[in-house]
Design an enzyme around this catalytic site. Structure first.
Site, short mmCIF file in Angstrom:
data_model
loop_
_atom_site.label_atom_id
_atom_site.label_comp_id
_atom_site.label_asym_id
_atom_site.label_seq_id
_atom_site.Cartn_x
_atom_site.Cartn_y
_atom_site.Cartn_z
N ASP A 136 0.89 -1.17 0.00
CA ASP A 136 0.00 0.00 0.00
C ASP A 136 0.93 1.22 0.00
OD1 ASP A 136 -2.27 1.67 0.23
OD2 ASP A 136 -2.02 1.75 2.40
N GLU B 139 -1.10 -1.45 -4.95
CA GLU B 139 -2.28 -0.66 -5.24
C GLU B 139 -1.93 0.45 -6.24
OE1 GLU B 139 -5.44 2.15 -2.84
OE2 GLU B 139 -4.59 0.42 -1.80
N ASP C 4 -2.59 0.74 7.22
CA ASP C 4 -1.77 0.63 6.01
C ASP C 4 -1.33 -0.81 5.78
OD1 ASP C 4 -1.61 3.51 5.24
OD2 ASP C 4 -0.65 3.68 7.20
#
Length: 172
Positions: A7, A66, A138
């Site tokens: 992430d 991502e 996160d």
């Protein structure tokens, strides 16, 4: 086989590693790479070095990250894109194939709903991986990314098996 999920963030980059064995997912490790430097080039180096170290220490075979969500602030999106690039470069430098997923794809894969909030993602990651507690936000997002990639790998494997079975029947 092990999957590293990322992430990306320019201040905090979440990571999570899962293992896939006989179709079952298990937790390996997760956490955050926190950038203390104010200078962007040094933060990017911290991301690159941190992701490289995680790959080396966990024997990761795949990486998932991502994609950048572009909102109203173009500068933030550019900086996030650079952080993402540093992480991808670390994975590619270690020879890993990299899967890229939108937040919508990740949430839909893990929660079943593309507009899920962070608490729902944390809860489902905890449930899927049978964790004792909730992972940090996160890290949960990174683990969700790895879970999404595992679903993609599983789907590709099923499709390959079906294609091979179909070809074998055709030749018979």
């Amino acid at each position: 086989m092990r999957v590293l999920g990322i992430d990306p963030g320019s201040r905090i980059t979440g990571f999570g590693v899962i293992e896939i064995e006989k179709g079952r997912l298990s937790y390996v490790t997760s956490g955050c790479i926190k950038m203390k430097d104010k200078d962007l080039p040094l933060r990017l180096k911290t991301i690159f070095d941190g992701v490289s170290e995680i790959i080396d220490s966990t024997c990761t075979e795949f990486m998932a990250i991502e994609e950048v969500f572009v909102s109203k602030n173009a500068r933030s999106a550019l900086v996030l894109g650079q952080a993402r690039g540093a992480a991808i470069s670390a994975g590619v430098n270690r020879g890993l194939p990299v899967g890229e997923y939108t937040a919508l794809q990740i949430k839909k894969s893990v929660v079943g709903y593309g507009q899920a909030d962070k608490a729902q993602v944390q809860h489902m990651v905890r449930s899927i991986l049978a964790l004792d507690g909730l992972p940090q936000e996160d890290a949960a997002d990174a683990l969700a990314c790895a879970i999404c990639h595992s679903h993609t790998l599983e789907h590709k494997q099923r499709m390959k098996s079906q294609r091979m079975n179909s070809e074998a029947r055709t030749k018979s």
